[in-house]
Scaffold this active site. Structure first.
Site, PDB file in Angstrom:
ATOM      1  N   ASN A 148       7.675   1.510 -10.438  1.00  0.00           N
ATOM      2  CA  ASN A 148       7.981   2.929 -10.212  1.00  0.00           C
ATOM      3  C   ASN A 148       6.724   3.702 -10.560  1.00  0.00           C
ATOM      4  O   ASN A 148       6.406   3.889 -11.724  1.00  0.00           O
ATOM      5  CB  ASN A 148       9.154   3.345 -11.111  1.00  0.00           C
ATOM      6  CG  ASN A 148       9.433   4.837 -11.037  1.00  0.00           C
ATOM      7  OD1 ASN A 148       8.853   5.556 -10.208  1.00  0.00           O
ATOM      8  ND2 ASN A 148      10.307   5.314 -11.903  1.00  0.00           N
ATOM      9  N   TRP A 149       6.022   4.125  -9.529  1.00  0.00           N
ATOM     10  CA  TRP A 149       4.732   4.806  -9.764  1.00  0.00           C
ATOM     11  C   TRP A 149       4.926   6.225 -10.290  1.00  0.00           C
ATOM     12  O   TRP A 149       3.969   6.854 -10.719  1.00  0.00           O
ATOM     13  CB  TRP A 149       3.917   4.885  -8.464  1.00  0.00           C
ATOM     14  CG  TRP A 149       3.539   3.568  -7.863  1.00  0.00           C
ATOM     15  CD1 TRP A 149       3.889   2.302  -8.294  1.00  0.00           C
ATOM     16  CD2 TRP A 149       2.727   3.364  -6.698  1.00  0.00           C
ATOM     17  NE1 TRP A 149       3.352   1.353  -7.466  1.00  0.00           N
ATOM     18  CE2 TRP A 149       2.628   1.991  -6.475  1.00  0.00           C
ATOM     19  CE3 TRP A 149       2.086   4.233  -5.817  1.00  0.00           C
ATOM     20  CZ2 TRP A 149       1.909   1.439  -5.415  1.00  0.00           C
ATOM     21  CZ3 TRP A 149       1.368   3.699  -4.750  1.00  0.00           C
ATOM     22  CH2 TRP A 149       1.276   2.311  -4.555  1.00  0.00           C
ATOM     23  N   LYS A 150       6.140   6.732 -10.187  1.00  0.00           N
ATOM     24  CA  LYS A 150       6.421   8.131 -10.545  1.00  0.00           C
ATOM     25  C   LYS A 150       5.466   9.043  -9.750  1.00  0.00           C
ATOM     26  O   LYS A 150       5.134   8.708  -8.609  1.00  0.00           O
ATOM     27  CB  LYS A 150       6.331   8.317 -12.058  1.00  0.00           C
ATOM     28  CG  LYS A 150       7.188   7.262 -12.794  1.00  0.00           C
ATOM     29  CD  LYS A 150       7.394   7.482 -14.249  1.00  0.00           C
ATOM     30  CE  LYS A 150       8.254   6.359 -14.803  1.00  0.00           C
ATOM     31  NZ  LYS A 150       8.553   6.495 -16.231  1.00  0.00           N
TER      32      LYS A 150
ATOM     33  N   HIS B  10      17.355   7.756 -12.254  1.00  0.00           N
ATOM     34  CA  HIS B  10      16.324   7.595 -13.282  1.00  0.00           C
ATOM     35  C   HIS B  10      16.484   8.688 -14.338  1.00  0.00           C
ATOM     36  O   HIS B  10      16.831   9.824 -14.016  1.00  0.00           O
ATOM     37  CB  HIS B  10      14.932   7.668 -12.641  1.00  0.00           C
ATOM     38  CG  HIS B  10      13.868   7.199 -13.575  1.00  0.00           C
ATOM     39  ND1 HIS B  10      13.388   7.989 -14.594  1.00  0.00           N
ATOM     40  CD2 HIS B  10      13.226   6.011 -13.683  1.00  0.00           C
ATOM     41  CE1 HIS B  10      12.487   7.299 -15.285  1.00  0.00           C
ATOM     42  NE2 HIS B  10      12.370   6.094 -14.749  1.00  0.00           N
TER      43      HIS B  10
ATOM     44  N   GLU C 101      14.410  10.435 -15.871  1.00  0.00           N
ATOM     45  CA  GLU C 101      13.590  11.640 -15.665  1.00  0.00           C
ATOM     46  C   GLU C 101      14.279  12.588 -14.686  1.00  0.00           C
ATOM     47  O   GLU C 101      14.208  13.806 -14.833  1.00  0.00           O
ATOM     48  CB  GLU C 101      12.181  11.241 -15.179  1.00  0.00           C
ATOM     49  CG  GLU C 101      11.376  10.622 -16.313  1.00  0.00           C
ATOM     50  CD  GLU C 101      10.351   9.597 -15.886  1.00  0.00           C
ATOM     51  OE1 GLU C 101      10.005   9.537 -14.700  1.00  0.00           O
ATOM     52  OE2 GLU C 101       9.903   8.837 -16.770  1.00  0.00           O
TER      53      GLU C 101
ATOM     54  N   GLU D  30      17.424   1.101 -18.455  1.00  0.00           N
ATOM     55  CA  GLU D  30      16.188   1.677 -18.970  1.00  0.00           C
ATOM     56  C   GLU D  30      16.527   2.568 -20.164  1.00  0.00           C
ATOM     57  O   GLU D  30      16.859   3.756 -19.973  1.00  0.00           O
ATOM     58  CB  GLU D  30      15.498   2.532 -17.897  1.00  0.00           C
ATOM     59  CG  GLU D  30      15.098   1.758 -16.671  1.00  0.00           C
ATOM     60  CD  GLU D  30      13.938   2.435 -15.950  1.00  0.00           C
ATOM     61  OE1 GLU D  30      12.949   1.746 -15.672  1.00  0.00           O
ATOM     62  OE2 GLU D  30      14.006   3.651 -15.685  1.00  0.00           O
TER      63      GLU D  30
ATOM     64  N   GLY E 220       7.909   4.969 -21.255  1.00  0.00           N
ATOM     65  CA  GLY E 220       6.633   5.647 -21.455  1.00  0.00           C
ATOM     66  C   GLY E 220       6.236   5.819 -22.909  1.00  0.00           C
ATOM     67  O   GLY E 220       5.319   6.581 -23.219  1.00  0.00           O
TER      68      GLY E 220
ATOM     69  N   SER F 102       8.583   0.426 -20.920  1.00  0.00           N
ATOM     70  CA  SER F 102       7.385  -0.153 -21.539  1.00  0.00           C
ATOM     71  C   SER F 102       7.253  -1.662 -21.315  1.00  0.00           C
ATOM     72  O   SER F 102       6.817  -2.394 -22.205  1.00  0.00           O
ATOM     73  CB  SER F 102       7.341   0.179 -23.038  1.00  0.00           C
ATOM     74  OG  SER F 102       7.233   1.581 -23.229  1.00  0.00           O
TER      75      SER F 102
ATOM     76  N   GLY G 146       4.294   2.594 -16.128  1.00  0.00           N
ATOM     77  CA  GLY G 146       2.845   2.637 -16.359  1.00  0.00           C
ATOM     78  C   GLY G 146       2.105   1.367 -15.962  1.00  0.00           C
ATOM     79  O   GLY G 146       1.043   1.434 -15.328  1.00  0.00           O
TER      80      GLY G 146
HETATM   81  P1  13P Z   1       7.215   2.709 -18.388  1.00  0.00           P
HETATM   82  O1  13P Z   1       7.102   1.270 -17.947  1.00  0.00           O
HETATM   83  O2  13P Z   1       5.971   3.495 -18.204  1.00  0.00           O
HETATM   84  O3  13P Z   1       7.791   2.795 -19.786  1.00  0.00           O
HETATM   85  O4  13P Z   1       8.285   3.408 -17.423  1.00  0.00           O
HETATM   86  C1  13P Z   1       9.498   2.769 -17.182  1.00  0.00           C
HETATM   87  C2  13P Z   1      10.211   3.477 -16.110  1.00  0.00           C
HETATM   88  O5  13P Z   1      10.612   4.621 -16.261  1.00  0.00           O
HETATM   89  C3  13P Z   1      10.395   2.773 -14.833  1.00  0.00           C
HETATM   90  O6  13P Z   1      11.304   3.425 -14.011  1.00  0.00           O
END
Ligand code: 13P
Length: 256
Positions: A9-11, A101, A103, A172, A178, A218, A240
């Site tokens: 997930n590149w966000k 998600h 976020e 998650e 993150g 993470s 990330g």
């Molecule tokens: P990180 O791997 O950066 O913690 O993010 C996880 C995530 O939100 C994947 O959707």
């Protein structure tokens, strides 16, 4: 046998050049890794780069390397300025869509009712869904983590069996996203086993056994092997570490 998936997930990261370099790097490495049919590698770029990423996947990898959108709208079409319909994602040969998600739940106030509509739209348009769930640190500390996840899953538990088979679940925990703090393998396994039990109760043992449940939060090369070694952890949804080809490839190697 259920699918194993490593999804990135590149966000809201990378530009076209960086995206090309990343996909190139990963695909070149994938050509030298023995991946069987039960494994999907998924790139989740921002929507404008979906066609670019899809077009860069070499034909030898089209069954293995797929693309995911990070969102879709809850309605089929109409006056929703700035939004993207599930049918449009399908139209550009997108394979998956990530929904729920944390976020999006936090910044865009997405709740179970809205997510249910988005999931319905995605499935009606032949997209597979990666449905995210997970508790906050406060909820974990208060001991309500299982109740929270159970409640989040009600957004997909009214699906027909046929539709539910096209859903991948990603656990998650919000406190691990993150932050560099990863759930321990035991914490991940405990929640994944719980989710699988809920699916068995809602649908059947067979459907639960066939549902892919990913861990996200993470995930890095240093912890992927021990996370993926758990019986109920079928891969990862990586933020990330999916932005660097060497790291993403190392995480992929942990699932093989
Ligand atoms: P990180 O791997 O950066 O913690 O993010 C996880 C995530 O939100 C994947 O959707």
């Amino acid at each position: 046998m259920r699918k194993k998936i490593v999804a990135g997930n590149w966000k809201m990261n990378l530009n076209a050049e960086e995206a090309s370099n990343l996909v190139n790097g990963v695909c070149t490495a994938l050509e030298n890794i023995k991946l069987d049919e039960s494994i999907h590698i998924v790139f989740g770029p921002p929507a404008p780069y979906l066609p670019l990423v899809k077009s860069m996947i070499p034909s030898i990898l089209t069954e293995t390397a797929l693309v995911a959108a990070q969102n879709c709208h809850s309605e089929p079409k109409g006056a929703y300025t700035g939004e993207v319909a599930a049918s449009m994602l399908s139209d550009i040969a997108c394979d998956y869509v990530i929904l729920g998600h944390s976020e999006r739940r936090k910044y865009f106030k997405e709740d179970n009712e809205l997510l249910n509509k988005k999931v319905q739209q995605a499935l009606a348009n032949d997209l597979e869904v990666i449905f995210c769930c997970g508790e906050s640190l406060e909820q974990r500390n208060a001991g309500v983590l299982f109740d929270v996840v159970k409640d989040q899953l009600t957004a997909i538990f009214d699906l027909s069996e046929e539709d539910f088979k096209k859903v991948v679940i990603a656990y998650e925990p919000v406190w691990a996203i993150g932050t560099g703090v990863t759930a321990s393998p035991e914490q991940a396994q405990e929640m994944h086993a719980y989710i699988r039990k809920l699916i068995a109760e809602q649908y059947s043992e067979a459907i639960a056994e066939n549902t892919t449940i990913l861990y996200g939060g993470s995930v890095k090369p240093a912890n992927a092997v021990e996370l993926f070694a758990n019986a109920d952890v079928d891969g990862g949804l990586v933020g990330g570490a999916s932005l660097k080809d060497a790291d993403f490839v190392d995480i992929i190697k942990a699932i093989v």
